[in-house]
Design an enzyme around this catalytic site. Structure first.
Site, PDB file in Angstrom:
ATOM      1  N   LYS A   9      -7.065 -14.734 -48.711  1.00 25.65           N
ATOM      2  CA  LYS A   9      -7.263 -14.582 -47.258  1.00 25.65           C
ATOM      3  C   LYS A   9      -7.825 -13.175 -47.025  1.00 25.65           C
ATOM      4  O   LYS A   9      -7.094 -12.187 -47.040  1.00 25.65           O
ATOM      5  CB  LYS A   9      -5.921 -14.758 -46.545  1.00 25.65           C
ATOM      6  CG  LYS A   9      -6.013 -15.292 -45.123  1.00 25.65           C
ATOM      7  CD  LYS A   9      -6.798 -14.445 -44.160  1.00 25.65           C
ATOM      8  CE  LYS A   9      -6.024 -13.262 -43.628  1.00 25.65           C
ATOM      9  NZ  LYS A   9      -6.877 -12.350 -42.809  1.00 25.65           N
ATOM     10  N   GLU A  42       0.538  -3.202 -51.968  1.00 25.08           N
ATOM     11  CA  GLU A  42      -0.135  -1.903 -51.973  1.00 25.08           C
ATOM     12  C   GLU A  42      -0.373  -1.528 -50.525  1.00 25.08           C
ATOM     13  O   GLU A  42      -1.203  -2.139 -49.845  1.00 25.08           O
ATOM     14  CB  GLU A  42      -1.442  -1.982 -52.749  1.00 25.08           C
ATOM     15  CG  GLU A  42      -1.171  -2.012 -54.229  1.00 25.08           C
ATOM     16  CD  GLU A  42      -2.414  -2.147 -55.061  1.00 25.08           C
ATOM     17  OE1 GLU A  42      -3.515  -2.093 -54.513  1.00 25.08           O
ATOM     18  OE2 GLU A  42      -2.256  -2.321 -56.269  1.00 25.08           O
ATOM     19  N   CYS A  80      -6.786   4.166 -49.061  1.00 24.42           N
ATOM     20  CA  CYS A  80      -5.335   4.329 -49.157  1.00 24.42           C
ATOM     21  C   CYS A  80      -4.960   5.599 -49.915  1.00 24.42           C
ATOM     22  O   CYS A  80      -3.958   6.233 -49.626  1.00 24.42           O
ATOM     23  CB  CYS A  80      -4.710   3.120 -49.821  1.00 24.42           C
ATOM     24  SG  CYS A  80      -5.419   2.781 -51.444  1.00 24.42           S
ATOM     25  N   GLU A  97      -0.380   7.700 -40.958  1.00 21.80           N
ATOM     26  CA  GLU A  97      -1.633   7.379 -41.654  1.00 21.80           C
ATOM     27  C   GLU A  97      -2.728   7.161 -40.600  1.00 21.80           C
ATOM     28  O   GLU A  97      -2.676   6.190 -39.844  1.00 21.80           O
ATOM     29  CB  GLU A  97      -1.459   6.120 -42.511  1.00 21.80           C
ATOM     30  CG  GLU A  97      -2.681   5.842 -43.361  1.00 21.80           C
ATOM     31  CD  GLU A  97      -2.589   4.519 -44.120  1.00 21.80           C
ATOM     32  OE1 GLU A  97      -2.163   3.521 -43.533  1.00 21.80           O
ATOM     33  OE2 GLU A  97      -2.975   4.502 -45.301  1.00 21.80           O
TER      34      GLU A  97
HETATM   35  P1  NAD Z   1      -3.482  -4.932 -42.258  1.00 20.59           P
HETATM   36  O1  NAD Z   1      -2.101  -4.867 -42.787  1.00 20.59           O
HETATM   37  O2  NAD Z   1      -3.685  -4.929 -40.800  1.00 20.59           O
HETATM   38  O3  NAD Z   1      -4.210  -6.267 -42.786  1.00 20.59           O
HETATM   39  C1  NAD Z   1      -4.342  -6.556 -44.153  1.00 20.59           C
HETATM   40  C2  NAD Z   1      -4.458  -8.054 -44.331  1.00 20.59           C
HETATM   41  O4  NAD Z   1      -3.236  -8.671 -43.919  1.00 20.59           O
HETATM   42  C3  NAD Z   1      -5.558  -8.703 -43.512  1.00 20.59           C
HETATM   43  O5  NAD Z   1      -6.184  -9.710 -44.272  1.00 20.59           O
HETATM   44  C4  NAD Z   1      -4.781  -9.315 -42.349  1.00 20.59           C
HETATM   45  O6  NAD Z   1      -5.435 -10.428 -41.779  1.00 20.59           O
HETATM   46  C5  NAD Z   1      -3.514  -9.745 -43.043  1.00 20.59           C
HETATM   47  N1  NAD Z   1      -2.342  -9.922 -42.171  1.00 20.59           N
HETATM   48  C6  NAD Z   1      -2.058  -9.292 -41.015  1.00 20.59           C
HETATM   49  N2  NAD Z   1      -0.886  -9.745 -40.517  1.00 20.59           N
HETATM   50  C7  NAD Z   1      -0.414 -10.666 -41.389  1.00 20.59           C
HETATM   51  C8  NAD Z   1       0.754 -11.467 -41.444  1.00 20.59           C
HETATM   52  N3  NAD Z   1       1.704 -11.422 -40.489  1.00 20.59           N
HETATM   53  N4  NAD Z   1       0.922 -12.291 -42.483  1.00 20.59           N
HETATM   54  C9  NAD Z   1      -0.001 -12.348 -43.482  1.00 20.59           C
HETATM   55  N5  NAD Z   1      -1.134 -11.629 -43.474  1.00 20.59           N
HETATM   56  C10 NAD Z   1      -1.336 -10.784 -42.446  1.00 20.59           C
HETATM   57  O7  NAD Z   1      -4.273  -3.756 -42.976  1.00 20.59           O
HETATM   58  P2  NAD Z   1      -5.777  -3.280 -42.706  1.00 20.59           P
HETATM   59  O8  NAD Z   1      -5.797  -2.570 -41.398  1.00 20.59           O
HETATM   60  O9  NAD Z   1      -6.688  -4.438 -42.932  1.00 20.59           O
HETATM   61  O10 NAD Z   1      -5.986  -2.252 -43.915  1.00 20.59           O
HETATM   62  C11 NAD Z   1      -5.671  -0.916 -43.865  1.00 20.59           C
HETATM   63  C12 NAD Z   1      -4.351  -0.634 -44.559  1.00 20.59           C
HETATM   64  O11 NAD Z   1      -4.423  -1.033 -45.924  1.00 20.59           O
HETATM   65  C13 NAD Z   1      -4.001   0.851 -44.603  1.00 20.59           C
HETATM   66  O12 NAD Z   1      -2.652   1.042 -44.282  1.00 20.59           O
HETATM   67  C14 NAD Z   1      -4.254   1.245 -46.051  1.00 20.59           C
HETATM   68  O13 NAD Z   1      -3.553   2.354 -46.514  1.00 20.59           O
HETATM   69  C15 NAD Z   1      -3.872  -0.004 -46.756  1.00 20.59           C
HETATM   70  N6  NAD Z   1      -4.475  -0.031 -48.100  1.00 20.59           N
HETATM   71  C16 NAD Z   1      -3.654   0.219 -49.178  1.00 20.59           C
HETATM   72  C17 NAD Z   1      -4.185   0.250 -50.474  1.00 20.59           C
HETATM   73  C18 NAD Z   1      -3.314   0.561 -51.661  1.00 20.59           C
HETATM   74  O14 NAD Z   1      -3.744   0.338 -52.789  1.00 20.59           O
HETATM   75  N7  NAD Z   1      -2.094   1.059 -51.476  1.00 20.59           N
HETATM   76  C19 NAD Z   1      -5.545   0.019 -50.660  1.00 20.59           C
HETATM   77  C20 NAD Z   1      -6.342  -0.223 -49.537  1.00 20.59           C
HETATM   78  C21 NAD Z   1      -5.782  -0.266 -48.263  1.00 20.59           C
END
Ligand code: NAD
Length: 507
Positions: A192, A267, A301, A400
């Protein structure tokens, strides 16, 4: 000479027109499909705000179809030999390399990341597939654990169909970190992708299909997190969820997956310190500090978003960072000169920009940037920004921001640096700049983070563990750590002769 912006726009046009021609569907059981509800969402280009395409908004029924395809394909895929899986994964890597230009151009238009970075990310995605292809034949191997009266040995087997949920920053490369080891282990996958960056997930599904991956082994469902993502995390056929995204979403996914006892790998976010001591190679530290916050639009991240600088060099070092920050080139993501492109979405621009007022209210100084960047296009451009005179308890040091925004904070000595570095809910990465190896060793022991780079920017070594502590994650990616997540370990214990069996009910 790299192609100019105009040339890159021309190169990107046919790829983008293809997406614009029709509603972008899901990829389930080896076929593109429209989705049962007919609901769609719009996907806009961060560079100019123009509509790119409409995308099918996956429903619970679409997720169910994808999970059924993954469940049905699992026994066959798990039975394919490791050698054959390796061949197929190398074939996927070849196809990624062959389409790397297309992937990079589409990714830049979809996410706003500068082409200089998306081109490298496409190449790294191919490397990810090759790395796990090489390891596929040995993924099942176990260990021998002999006991006096028993021969114990372990074996690993793929856990089953897994869900992979990815964010919008570097979406293509990130998804391959999860999907490549899952496939190498023998799992089938339902992916997804993030709703703000749906395009390249379709390219990956096409590539895998054309490379000969059997139908149902990789399925992609587009859609909104709260609907499609939630349904995936709740589905009974899915044994584990690999998730990359925000910490708050990770917490929700853990709760959603609890009734079906999902294994989770998270992550999550970070507020990573880069600690610069006065004995460090300050020219190299300066390069790394600037690179690790302003590359990839700061939407990274592992970005070093908290700069902790020793008091004795603070003013001079921070002034140099400010000068470099003002000189970072903001522009169209397809312009080869661009270092920071537009942020992914107007909502994200608003979130990042809100910290300019927060910084002022908290009493910090905006030493560079601090405003939207004006360009000839109505995209989501922001100036690379440096906050100085900050304290670690301010929101700009704790939250963040996930944009090209750096918060600089002074420290007095090693103990102060350590206490400020650890004073955060996050624990993903830390960067240390010092000429003293003993100090680096002491701090590495005491820092509450999953990854530490000493006198280095973030250089990923695929066998090494990648992941965070505290609110930054659960589990590790990379090498065998990935296989531990996507596989079950079984122990087989065989008696070597006649050990004592206590007799019950023998009178
Ligand atoms: P997000 O959590 O808003 O969304 C990530 C994914 O989760 C999307 O595909 C979204 O549609 C899905 N999602 C949202 N709500 C959900 C739910 N209730 N159930 C299942 N899936 C759901 O994150 P974002 O804004 O897309 O990405 C940015 C974040 O990702 C930042 O916090 C960043 O630090 C983190 N990130 C972490 C790493 C790492 O390796 N630690 C790497 C890249 C990004």
């Amino acid at each position: 000479m790299p192609p100019t912006l105009e040339e890159n726009l021309k190169r990107a046009r046919p790829y983008m027109e293809r997406f614009a021609a029709d509603v972008q569907g899901h990829f389930i059981g080896g076929r593109v499909c429209a989705g049962e509800s007919g609901k769609t969402f719009s996907n806009r280009c961060p560079a100019d705000g123009a509509l790119i395409n409409r995308v099918a908004a996956g429903s619970a029924a679409d997720v169910d179809a994808a999970c059924a395809a993954a469940r049905d394909a699992f026994p066959g895929w798990a039975a394919v030999s490791g050698e054959r899986r390796a061949e197929l994964l190398h074939g996927i890597a070849d196809a990624i390399e062959a389409r790397a230009d297309e992937i990079a151009l589409v990714e830049s238009m979809d996410t706003g990341q500068a082409l200089r970075f998306t081109a490298k990310a496409a190449a790294r995605a191919a490397v990810n597939f090759r790395f796990f292809a090489e390891r596929a034949p040995d993924a099942r191997r176990g260990v021998s654990l002999p006991a006096p009266e028993h021969d114990n040995y372990t074996m690993r087997q793929p856990i089953g169909p897994v869900g992979v949920i990815t964010p919008w920053n570097t979406p293509f490369m990130l998804s391959t970190w999860k999907i490549a080891p899952a496939l190498a282990a023998g799992c089938t996958v339902v992916h997804k992708p993030a709703e703000w960056s749906p395009l390249t997930a379709q390219l990956l599904a096409e590539i895998c299909n054309e490379a000969g991956l059997p139908p149902g082994v990789l399925n992609t469902v587009q859609g909104i997190g709260e609907e499609a993502g939630r349904a995936l995390t709740e589905h009974d056929a899915i044994r584990a969820i690999a998730f990359v995204g925000e910490s708050a979403t990770g917490a929700r996914i853990m709760a959603q997956g609890a009734p079906t006892l999902k294994r989770v790998h998270f992550e999550l976010g970070g507020k990573n310190p880069v600690i610069v001591f006065d004995d460090a190679n300050l020219e190299r530290a300066l390069d790394a500090v600037v690179f690790m916050i302003y590359s990839l639009n700061g939407e990274r991240c592992t970005s070093s978003s908290r700069l902790l600088v020793q008091q004795s060099i603070h003013d001079e070092f921070v002034e140099k960072v400010a000068r470099r920050t003002r000189a970072v080139r903001v522009g169209h993501p397809l312009d080869p000169d661009t270092e920071v492109g537009p942020l992914i979405h107007p909502d994200h621009l608003e979130k990042v920009s809100s910290y300019f007022d927060i910084a002022r209210e908290e009493g910090a100084t905006i030493s560079a940037g601090g405003a939207h960047a004006e360009l000839p296009w109505p995209g989501h451009y922001v100036q690379p920004t440096l906050f100085t005179g900050a304290r670690n308890d301010m929101r700009i040091a704790q939250e963040e921001i996930f944009g090209p925004v750096l918060t600089a904070i002074p420290f007095t000595d090693e103990a102060d640096a350590l206490s400020q570095a650890n004073d955060t809910r996050y624990g993903l990465a830390a960067y240390l700049w010092t000429a003293d190896p003993e100090r680096a060793r002491r701090l590495s022991e005491a820092l509450e983070v999953g990854m530490i780079w000493v006198n280095s920017q973030n250089v990923r070594h695929l066998p090494a563990p990648f992941g965070g502590m505290k609110a930054s994650g659960i589990g590790r990616d990379g090498g065998d750590y990935s296989f531990d997540f996507y596989m079950e370990t079984k122990n087989v214990s065989t008696a070597l002769g006649e050990h004592r069996i206590p007799g019950l009910g023998t009178g």
